[in-house]
Enzyme design. Structure first.
Site, PDB file in Angstrom:
ATOM      1  N   TYR A 142       0.817  -1.211   0.000  1.00  0.00           N
ATOM      2  CA  TYR A 142       0.000   0.000   0.000  1.00  0.00           C
ATOM      3  C   TYR A 142       0.854   1.267   0.000  1.00  0.00           C
ATOM      4  O   TYR A 142       0.442   2.300  -0.529  1.00  0.00           O
ATOM      5  CB  TYR A 142      -0.877   0.045   1.257  1.00  0.00           C
ATOM      6  CG  TYR A 142      -2.210  -0.628   1.117  1.00  0.00           C
ATOM      7  CD1 TYR A 142      -2.288  -2.008   0.969  1.00  0.00           C
ATOM      8  CD2 TYR A 142      -3.381   0.103   1.139  1.00  0.00           C
ATOM      9  CE1 TYR A 142      -3.513  -2.630   0.854  1.00  0.00           C
ATOM     10  CE2 TYR A 142      -4.611  -0.515   1.025  1.00  0.00           C
ATOM     11  CZ  TYR A 142      -4.678  -1.883   0.884  1.00  0.00           C
ATOM     12  OH  TYR A 142      -5.889  -2.491   0.774  1.00  0.00           O
ATOM     13  N   LYS A 192       2.869 -15.398   2.813  1.00  0.00           N
ATOM     14  CA  LYS A 192       3.070 -16.168   1.582  1.00  0.00           C
ATOM     15  C   LYS A 192       4.562 -16.507   1.518  1.00  0.00           C
ATOM     16  O   LYS A 192       5.273 -16.176   0.556  1.00  0.00           O
ATOM     17  CB  LYS A 192       2.591 -15.332   0.385  1.00  0.00           C
ATOM     18  CG  LYS A 192       2.575 -16.056  -0.954  1.00  0.00           C
ATOM     19  CD  LYS A 192       1.479 -17.091  -1.073  1.00  0.00           C
ATOM     20  CE  LYS A 192       1.612 -17.854  -2.388  1.00  0.00           C
ATOM     21  NZ  LYS A 192       0.687 -19.007  -2.474  1.00  0.00           N
ATOM     22  N   ASP A 224      -3.273 -18.189   0.641  1.00  0.00           N
ATOM     23  CA  ASP A 224      -4.262 -18.898  -0.189  1.00  0.00           C
ATOM     24  C   ASP A 224      -4.991 -19.954   0.633  1.00  0.00           C
ATOM     25  O   ASP A 224      -6.213 -20.084   0.576  1.00  0.00           O
ATOM     26  CB  ASP A 224      -3.619 -19.490  -1.456  1.00  0.00           C
ATOM     27  CG  ASP A 224      -2.341 -20.267  -1.176  1.00  0.00           C
ATOM     28  OD1 ASP A 224      -1.822 -20.226  -0.049  1.00  0.00           O
ATOM     29  OD2 ASP A 224      -1.856 -20.936  -2.125  1.00  0.00           O
ATOM     30  N   ASP A 248      -6.566  -6.903   4.056  1.00  0.00           N
ATOM     31  CA  ASP A 248      -7.662  -6.244   3.334  1.00  0.00           C
ATOM     32  C   ASP A 248      -8.593  -7.303   2.752  1.00  0.00           C
ATOM     33  O   ASP A 248      -9.811  -7.247   2.915  1.00  0.00           O
ATOM     34  CB  ASP A 248      -7.077  -5.361   2.225  1.00  0.00           C
ATOM     35  CG  ASP A 248      -8.157  -4.677   1.409  1.00  0.00           C
ATOM     36  OD1 ASP A 248      -9.128  -4.180   2.020  1.00  0.00           O
ATOM     37  OD2 ASP A 248      -8.046  -4.649   0.166  1.00  0.00           O
ATOM     38  N   ASP A 252     -12.481  -8.808   4.327  1.00  0.00           N
ATOM     39  CA  ASP A 252     -13.738  -8.785   3.565  1.00  0.00           C
ATOM     40  C   ASP A 252     -14.344 -10.178   3.524  1.00  0.00           C
ATOM     41  O   ASP A 252     -15.557 -10.360   3.666  1.00  0.00           O
ATOM     42  CB  ASP A 252     -13.504  -8.305   2.119  1.00  0.00           C
ATOM     43  CG  ASP A 252     -13.813  -6.823   1.952  1.00  0.00           C
ATOM     44  OD1 ASP A 252     -13.658  -6.075   2.939  1.00  0.00           O
ATOM     45  OD2 ASP A 252     -14.204  -6.419   0.840  1.00  0.00           O
TER      46      ASP A 252
HETATM   47  C1  IPM Z   1     -10.521  -1.102   3.661  1.00  0.00           C
HETATM   48  C2  IPM Z   1     -10.707  -0.520   2.305  1.00  0.00           C
HETATM   49  C3  IPM Z   1      -9.540   0.398   1.995  1.00  0.00           C
HETATM   50  C4  IPM Z   1      -8.283  -0.434   2.007  1.00  0.00           C
HETATM   51  C5  IPM Z   1      -9.638   1.220   0.705  1.00  0.00           C
HETATM   52  C6  IPM Z   1     -10.959   1.943   0.608  1.00  0.00           C
HETATM   53  C7  IPM Z   1      -8.494   2.172   0.577  1.00  0.00           C
HETATM   54  O1  IPM Z   1     -10.848  -1.525   1.357  1.00  0.00           O
HETATM   55  O2  IPM Z   1     -10.459  -0.338   4.631  1.00  0.00           O
HETATM   56  O3  IPM Z   1     -10.458  -2.333   3.772  1.00  0.00           O
HETATM   57  O4  IPM Z   1      -7.924  -1.031   0.984  1.00  0.00           O
HETATM   58  O5  IPM Z   1      -7.634  -0.505   3.045  1.00  0.00           O
HETATM   59 MG    MG Z   2     -10.985  -3.468   2.182  1.00  0.00          MG
END
Ligand code: IPM
Ligand code: MG
Length: 357
Positions: A142, A192, A224, A248, A252
């Protein structure tokens, strides 16, 4: 009475609506503990871009830095999708994370019994899931340099640098072990290391830190495999620690175990300055100002603010219990609505939680 300065960043889309409800809940629970909150609003994201031409004005960062904690709604709107990367709302998020040195991101994925049917996974797989993802937030690909897109030998080339310094790994590993100590003492480090050099260093440092936490059962998974295990058998996990990009993606994925993005809070912490607390969902501009957004993730984030930011765990417990009671009583916002339940709006949900504190 103890007073606290809270920087309130509503942001875009449904952000201001859901933070309003969290403010209500904080004020109510604060009374019980003799805490007074002074909220200072500031702009971030698209709304800041509209006014100042930048998504993260200096003024906002200054207010945040001087506060005891930051409560954030969400940033972004499709109307900014065509802006240059440097002024897109997401850039503000990265900027404030870096600006406040928020290297530790805690993302719990907890399945509420009442909402088991909202998950796409089988009930027996998700019932009782309670995973804490500890994501490193200010390093990795990042922020790594060099990065860019350029033309070389007549061809375009794009690149980023996946990079971790040993001290960056050490400090997030410590937070993860400490977190595990307060929970079920199981930590899984995700990397990884079979392919990436940066991951080999990551693993080496995690193993080193582990020596200080003999009580914690440590395991390692390649990312993975971790992604697979997380949906195959999520209950095997207690705390997961991983780098920025893997975190990240995995967070999710973990959020979907619970069925609704509208329920999950997060905390981003630094070593000494104020932390930032926000729902993990986005700004959902399609449903803004309709009083249908689910404020629970932000209300639970306010709970994390009280627990991690202001060191009042009890106030957080109160908020979590109030949310559970309201769910048990059958109240649902539209996103988690199911047959036989009572649908309520954003404001009503906030009021119900206040009533049940
Ligand atoms: C998160 C989001 C952010 C990230 C984006 C919006 C920059 O996906 O907070 O998980 O990638 O960290
Ligand atoms: Mg995210």
């Amino acid at each position: 009475m103890k007073e606290y300065n809270i920087c309130l960043l509503g942001g875009d889309g449904i952000g201001p609506e859901v933070t309003d409800e969290a403010v209500k809940v904080m004020n109510a629970v604060g009374k019980k503990y003799d805490m007074k909150f002074n909220f200072t609003k500031a702009l971030i994201g698209g709304c800041a871009y509209e006014k100042y031409g930048v998504p993260l004005p200096d003024e906002t960062l200054e207010i945040a830095k001087k506060s005891d904690a930051v409560l954030l709604g969400a940033v972004g709107d499709w109307k900014y999708d065509t802006l240059p990367p440097a002024v897109r709302p997401e850039k503000a998020l990265l900027g404030i994370r870096k600006g406040l040195n928020l290297f530790a991101n805690l993302r719990p994925a907890t399945v509420f019994d009442e909402l088991i049917s909202s998950s796409t996974l089988k009930p027996e797989i998700v019932q009782g899931v309670d995973v804490m993802i500890v994501r490193e937030l200010t390093g990795d690909v990042y922020f790594g340099e060099p990065k860019g897109v350029e033309v070389k030998d007549g061809k375009k080339v794009g690149y980023n640098n996946m990079i971790y310094w040993e001290d960056e790994v050490r400090r997030i590993a410590k937070i993860a072990f400490e977190t595990a100590m307060l929970r079920n003492k199981k930590l899984c480090s995700v990397d990884k290391a079979n392919v990436l050099d940066v991951s080999r260093l990551w693993r080496e440092v995690v193993l080193e830190v582990a020596k200080d936490y003999p009580e914690v059962e440590l395991s390692h998974l390649y990312v993975d495999n971790a992604a697979m295990q997380l949906i195959r058998d999520p209950k095997q996990f207690d705390v997961i620690v991983t780098g920025n990009i893997f975190g990240d993606i995995l967070s999710d994925e973990a959020s979907m175990l619970t069925g609704s993005l509208g329920m999950l809070p997060s905390a981003s912490l630094s070593a000494d300055g104020p932390g930032m607390f926000e729902p993990i969902h986005g700004s959902a501009p399609d449903i803004k100002n309709q009083n249908i957004a689910n404020p629970i993730a932000t209300i639970l984030s306010a709970g994390m603010l009280l627990k991690y930011g202001l060191k009042n765990s009890q106030a957080n417990d109160d908020i979590e219990n109030a949310v559970k009671k309201v769910l048990k009583a059958g109240y649902r916002t539209k996103d988690i609505m199911s047959e036989g339940m009572k649908e309520v709006g954003t404001k009503e949900m906030g009021d119900l939680i206040v009533k049940n504190l």
